[in-house]
Design a protein around this motif. Sequence first.
Motif, PDB file in Angstrom:
ATOM      1  N   ARG A  43       0.834  -1.209   0.000  1.00 25.52           N
ATOM      2  CA  ARG A  43       0.000   0.000   0.000  1.00 25.52           C
ATOM      3  C   ARG A  43       0.868   1.258   0.000  1.00 25.52           C
ATOM      4  O   ARG A  43       0.570   2.236  -0.685  1.00 25.52           O
ATOM      5  CB  ARG A  43      -0.926   0.006   1.203  1.00 25.52           C
ATOM      6  CG  ARG A  43      -2.077  -0.948   1.066  1.00 25.52           C
ATOM      7  CD  ARG A  43      -3.088  -0.776   2.202  1.00 25.52           C
ATOM      8  NE  ARG A  43      -4.175  -1.709   2.032  1.00 25.52           N
ATOM      9  CZ  ARG A  43      -4.348  -2.795   2.777  1.00 25.52           C
ATOM     10  NH1 ARG A  43      -3.516  -3.064   3.769  1.00 25.52           N
ATOM     11  NH2 ARG A  43      -5.355  -3.599   2.552  1.00 25.52           N
ATOM     12  N   PHE A  44       1.942   1.236   0.786  1.00 27.19           N
ATOM     13  CA  PHE A  44       2.834   2.388   0.841  1.00 27.19           C
ATOM     14  C   PHE A  44       3.502   2.621  -0.517  1.00 27.19           C
ATOM     15  O   PHE A  44       3.613   3.766  -0.971  1.00 27.19           O
ATOM     16  CB  PHE A  44       3.889   2.207   1.940  1.00 27.19           C
ATOM     17  CG  PHE A  44       4.767   3.400   2.138  1.00 27.19           C
ATOM     18  CD1 PHE A  44       4.258   4.566   2.695  1.00 27.19           C
ATOM     19  CD2 PHE A  44       6.091   3.368   1.758  1.00 27.19           C
ATOM     20  CE1 PHE A  44       5.060   5.678   2.873  1.00 27.19           C
ATOM     21  CE2 PHE A  44       6.906   4.474   1.933  1.00 27.19           C
ATOM     22  CZ  PHE A  44       6.392   5.623   2.491  1.00 27.19           C
ATOM     23  N   ALA A  45       3.932   1.548  -1.173  1.00 26.85           N
ATOM     24  CA  ALA A  45       4.518   1.678  -2.507  1.00 26.85           C
ATOM     25  C   ALA A  45       3.493   2.252  -3.487  1.00 26.85           C
ATOM     26  O   ALA A  45       3.818   3.101  -4.323  1.00 26.85           O
ATOM     27  CB  ALA A  45       5.031   0.330  -3.001  1.00 26.85           C
ATOM     28  N   GLY A  46       2.242   1.806  -3.371  1.00 23.39           N
ATOM     29  CA  GLY A  46       1.189   2.356  -4.215  1.00 23.39           C
ATOM     30  C   GLY A  46       0.951   3.823  -3.945  1.00 23.39           C
ATOM     31  O   GLY A  46       0.766   4.625  -4.869  1.00 23.39           O
ATOM     32  N   LEU A  47       0.953   4.201  -2.678  1.00 20.15           N
ATOM     33  CA  LEU A  47       0.772   5.596  -2.302  1.00 20.15           C
ATOM     34  C   LEU A  47       1.899   6.463  -2.864  1.00 20.15           C
ATOM     35  O   LEU A  47       1.654   7.540  -3.415  1.00 20.15           O
ATOM     36  CB  LEU A  47       0.703   5.739  -0.779  1.00 20.15           C
ATOM     37  CG  LEU A  47       0.607   7.161  -0.236  1.00 20.15           C
ATOM     38  CD1 LEU A  47      -0.687   7.827  -0.695  1.00 20.15           C
ATOM     39  CD2 LEU A  47       0.712   7.157   1.273  1.00 20.15           C
ATOM     40  N   LEU A  48       3.130   5.995  -2.736  1.00 19.68           N
ATOM     41  CA  LEU A  48       4.263   6.748  -3.282  1.00 19.68           C
ATOM     42  C   LEU A  48       4.140   6.901  -4.795  1.00 19.68           C
ATOM     43  O   LEU A  48       4.444   7.960  -5.349  1.00 19.68           O
ATOM     44  CB  LEU A  48       5.585   6.058  -2.932  1.00 19.68           C
ATOM     45  CG  LEU A  48       6.032   6.152  -1.486  1.00 19.68           C
ATOM     46  CD1 LEU A  48       7.353   5.404  -1.298  1.00 19.68           C
ATOM     47  CD2 LEU A  48       6.176   7.595  -1.048  1.00 19.68           C
TER      48      LEU A  48
END
Length: 61
Positions: A43-48
């Motif tokens: 999710r964090f990679a997607g957010l970035l």
Amino acid sequence: MLRDLMAALALMLVIEGLAPLCVPAAWRATFQRMTGWADGQIRFAGLLSILAGVLLFTFVR
């Protein structure tokens, strides 16, 4: 507006296809490593990725 959205989608698909076309082994290894990530990390990679896209879009427009 819809035409611009479709053009952006088409360009995204072209860019997404470059890594598997040019360096398939590295792409596969990276993808296999990512399958071991926790949901929060994905999710964090997607957010970035979303934030980078919004910033790039803001600067381009």
